[in-house]
Write a protein that holds these residues in place. Structure first.
Motif, short mmCIF file in Angstrom:
data_model
loop_
_atom_site.label_atom_id
_atom_site.label_comp_id
_atom_site.label_asym_id
_atom_site.label_seq_id
_atom_site.Cartn_x
_atom_site.Cartn_y
_atom_site.Cartn_z
N MET A 1 0.83 -1.20 0.00
CA MET A 1 0.00 0.00 0.00
C MET A 1 0.87 1.26 0.00
O MET A 1 0.50 2.29 -0.57
N THR A 2 2.04 1.17 0.63
CA THR A 2 2.91 2.34 0.71
C THR A 2 3.35 2.79 -0.67
O THR A 2 3.37 3.98 -0.98
N TRP A 3 3.70 1.82 -1.53
CA TRP A 3 4.15 2.17 -2.88
C TRP A 3 3.06 2.91 -3.65
O TRP A 3 3.36 3.80 -4.45
N TYR A 4 1.81 2.53 -3.40
CA TYR A 4 0.70 3.17 -4.11
C TYR A 4 0.56 4.62 -3.68
O TYR A 4 0.33 5.52 -4.51
N LEU A 5 0.69 4.89 -2.38
CA LEU A 5 0.59 6.26 -1.88
C LEU A 5 1.72 7.12 -2.42
O LEU A 5 1.51 8.27 -2.81
N VAL A 6 2.94 6.55 -2.44
CA VAL A 6 4.09 7.29 -2.97
C VAL A 6 3.88 7.60 -4.46
O VAL A 6 4.13 8.71 -4.93
N ALA A 7 3.41 6.59 -5.20
CA ALA A 7 3.16 6.80 -6.63
C ALA A 7 2.09 7.85 -6.85
O ALA A 7 2.19 8.69 -7.76
N ALA A 8 1.06 7.85 -6.00
CA ALA A 8 -0.02 8.82 -6.14
C ALA A 8 0.50 10.24 -5.93
O ALA A 8 0.13 11.17 -6.66
N VAL A 9 1.36 10.42 -4.93
CA VAL A 9 1.92 11.75 -4.67
C VAL A 9 2.79 12.21 -5.83
O VAL A 9 2.67 13.34 -6.30
N LEU A 10 3.67 11.32 -6.30
CA LEU A 10 4.58 11.68 -7.38
C LEU A 10 3.82 12.00 -8.67
O LEU A 10 4.09 13.00 -9.35
N VAL A 11 2.87 11.15 -9.02
CA VAL A 11 2.10 11.37 -10.23
C VAL A 11 1.23 12.61 -10.10
O VAL A 11 1.11 13.40 -11.06
N GLY A 12 0.67 12.81 -8.92
CA GLY A 12 -0.16 13.99 -8.72
C GLY A 12 0.62 15.28 -8.85
O GLY A 12 0.17 16.22 -9.52
N VAL A 13 1.79 15.34 -8.24
CA VAL A 13 2.63 16.54 -8.34
C VAL A 13 3.04 16.78 -9.79
O VAL A 13 3.00 17.90 -10.29
N GLY A 14 3.45 15.71 -10.46
CA GLY A 14 3.85 15.85 -11.86
C GLY A 14 2.72 16.32 -12.74
O GLY A 14 2.91 17.15 -13.64
N THR A 15 1.51 15.82 -12.48
CA THR A 15 0.35 16.22 -13.27
C THR A 15 0.00 17.68 -13.04
O THR A 15 -0.32 18.42 -13.99
N VAL A 16 0.06 18.13 -11.80
CA VAL A 16 -0.23 19.53 -11.49
C VAL A 16 0.75 20.46 -12.19
O VAL A 16 0.36 21.48 -12.77
N LEU A 17 2.05 20.11 -12.14
CA LEU A 17 3.05 20.94 -12.79
C LEU A 17 2.86 20.98 -14.31
O LEU A 17 2.96 22.05 -14.93
N ALA A 18 2.57 19.83 -14.89
CA ALA A 18 2.35 19.78 -16.34
C ALA A 18 1.10 20.56 -16.72
O ALA A 18 1.07 21.25 -17.75
N ARG A 19 0.08 20.47 -15.90
CA ARG A 19 -1.17 21.19 -16.16
C ARG A 19 -0.94 22.70 -16.10
O ARG A 19 -1.45 23.45 -16.94
N ARG A 20 -0.17 23.15 -15.11
CA ARG A 20 0.09 24.58 -14.99
C ARG A 20 0.84 25.11 -16.20
O ARG A 20 0.56 26.22 -16.67
N ARG A 21 1.79 24.34 -16.67
CA ARG A 21 2.52 24.77 -17.87
C ARG A 21 1.60 24.82 -19.08
O ARG A 21 1.72 25.70 -19.92
N ALA A 22 0.70 23.85 -19.15
CA ALA A 22 -0.17 23.75 -20.33
C ALA A 22 -1.15 24.92 -20.42
O ALA A 22 -1.43 25.41 -21.52
N VAL A 23 -1.69 25.36 -19.28
CA VAL A 23 -2.73 26.40 -19.32
C VAL A 23 -2.17 27.79 -19.03
O VAL A 23 -2.93 28.75 -18.89
N LEU A 24 -0.85 27.90 -18.98
CA LEU A 24 -0.26 29.21 -18.68
C LEU A 24 -0.62 30.23 -19.73
O LEU A 24 -0.93 31.39 -19.41
N GLY A 25 -0.62 29.84 -20.96
CA GLY A 25 -0.88 30.78 -22.04
C GLY A 25 0.39 31.08 -22.79
O GLY A 25 1.49 30.96 -22.24
N PRO A 26 0.27 31.49 -24.06
CA PRO A 26 1.47 31.71 -24.87
C PRO A 26 2.30 32.89 -24.41
O PRO A 26 3.49 32.95 -24.65
N HIS A 27 1.68 33.86 -23.76
CA HIS A 27 2.41 35.06 -23.34
C HIS A 27 1.50 35.83 -22.38
O HIS A 27 0.28 35.65 -22.37
N PRO A 28 2.05 36.70 -21.54
CA PRO A 28 1.22 37.55 -20.68
C PRO A 28 0.28 38.40 -21.54
O PRO A 28 0.66 38.85 -22.63
N VAL A 29 -0.93 38.60 -21.08
CA VAL A 29 -1.91 39.34 -21.84
C VAL A 29 -2.18 40.68 -21.19
O VAL A 29 -1.96 40.88 -19.99
#
Length: 290
Positions: A1-29
């Motif tokens: 069960m521990t491995w699953y929790l660690v994987a969830a944290v790592l994947v979750g953090v990675g997804t949040v960072l990737a999402r933030r980069r994706a929706v940032l926008g091409p340039h400040p408006v």
């Protein structure tokens, strides 16, 4: 069960960072050159854009609301370009503003073009970005599937599965949340909040005199804060806009990454593709970011 929790944290953090980069926008408006129609489109979609234009037209004296109908009382000011002219021309005088947003028609086309322009400027999340954001959540969905298999196996063999079920439920909830795509880019959302703060004097609670500010500023006020700002000037029009019938399909967000005017496509209503505040044209405040 521990491995699953660690994987969830790592994947979750990675997804949040990737999402933030994706929706940032091409340039400040920069929102300093946005008219009321575009501001309204950002806050509440096509219906709010039309409400903003109608508010400006009313302050200018180009339309009036009489016996439940909008009638033209003067020429349209060249404030919103073609959109203002088409909305002005579409005020047929029918009760309840019937037919103002008919599809197909010039108003529909101009609203789609307005949305495409905002997408090109980097305010709205593009179609390709929308797909990319959803792709970033796939690892979380895969992890949720693994958790579901673990729970099923534990239940089938008679082993305790309480904690695996809770962990899987949390991962599933996170996957759902991370799959949702905001209407505005991060830069666009931030700029809209700044624009709202800069125009706090136009909020209904401040009791602005729209005639004093003029048609262009009145349209911005309606775009940002809804038709409530029109109540002191014309309560009939304010309520009439809110009761605008949406029986006919109206433009959703423009086609993905449209280089020019977006191709019209059917939707449930003018607020159907709008920012998170959604609703009708009178919902207040700016939209939140991702």
């Amino acid at each position: 069960m521990t491995w699953y929790l660690v994987a969830a944290v790592l994947v979750g953090v990675g997804t949040v960072l990737a999402r933030r980069r994706a929706v940032l926008g091409p340039h400040p408006v920069d929102g300093t050159d946005l008219d009321g129609a575009r501001v309204g489109y950002l806050v509440g979609g096509p219906s709010r854009a039309v409400a903003a234009v109608l508010g400006g037209l009313r302050v200018d004296g180009a339309i009036a609301f009489t016996d439940g109908a909008v009638v033209r009382t003067g020429p349209a000011p060249r404030i919103w370009g073609t959109l203002g002219e088409t909305v002005h021309a579409a005020t047929t005088g029918k009760p309840g503003l019937t037919g103002l947003l008919r599809h197909p028609g010039p108003v529909y086309d101009e609203l789609a073009s307005t949305g495409a322009d905002l997408m090109r400027r980097g305010w709205l999340v593009s179609g390709s970005t929308r797909s990319g954001v959803k792709m970033t959540a796939l690892p979380m969905w895969a992890l949720a599937l693994v958790g579901a298999v673990m729970v099923i196996r534990a239940a089938a063999t008679g082993r305790p599965f309480g904690w695996p079920l809770i962990a899987t439920g949390a991962v599933f909830y996170a996957a759902v949340r991370l799959s949702r795509v905001p209407a505005l880019t991060t830069h666009g959302s931030l700029a809209l909040r700044q624009l709202t703060d800069a125009n706090a004097h136009l909020h209904p609670d401040a009791g602005p005199s729209l005639r004093t500010y003029g048609a262009a500023t009145a349209a911005v006020a309606v775009g940002l804060f809804g038709t409530t700002v029109l109540l002191p000037l014309d309560p009939g029009l304010a309520r009439g806009i809110d009761e605008l019938p949406y029986a006919s399909p109206d433009p959703p967000r423009p086609a993905p990454d449209a280089p020019g005017r977006a191709a019209p496509r059917r939707g449930r209503g003018p607020s159907g593709g709008g920012p998170s505040c959604g609703g009708g044209p009178s919902c207040g405040g700016g939209c939140g970011g991702p």
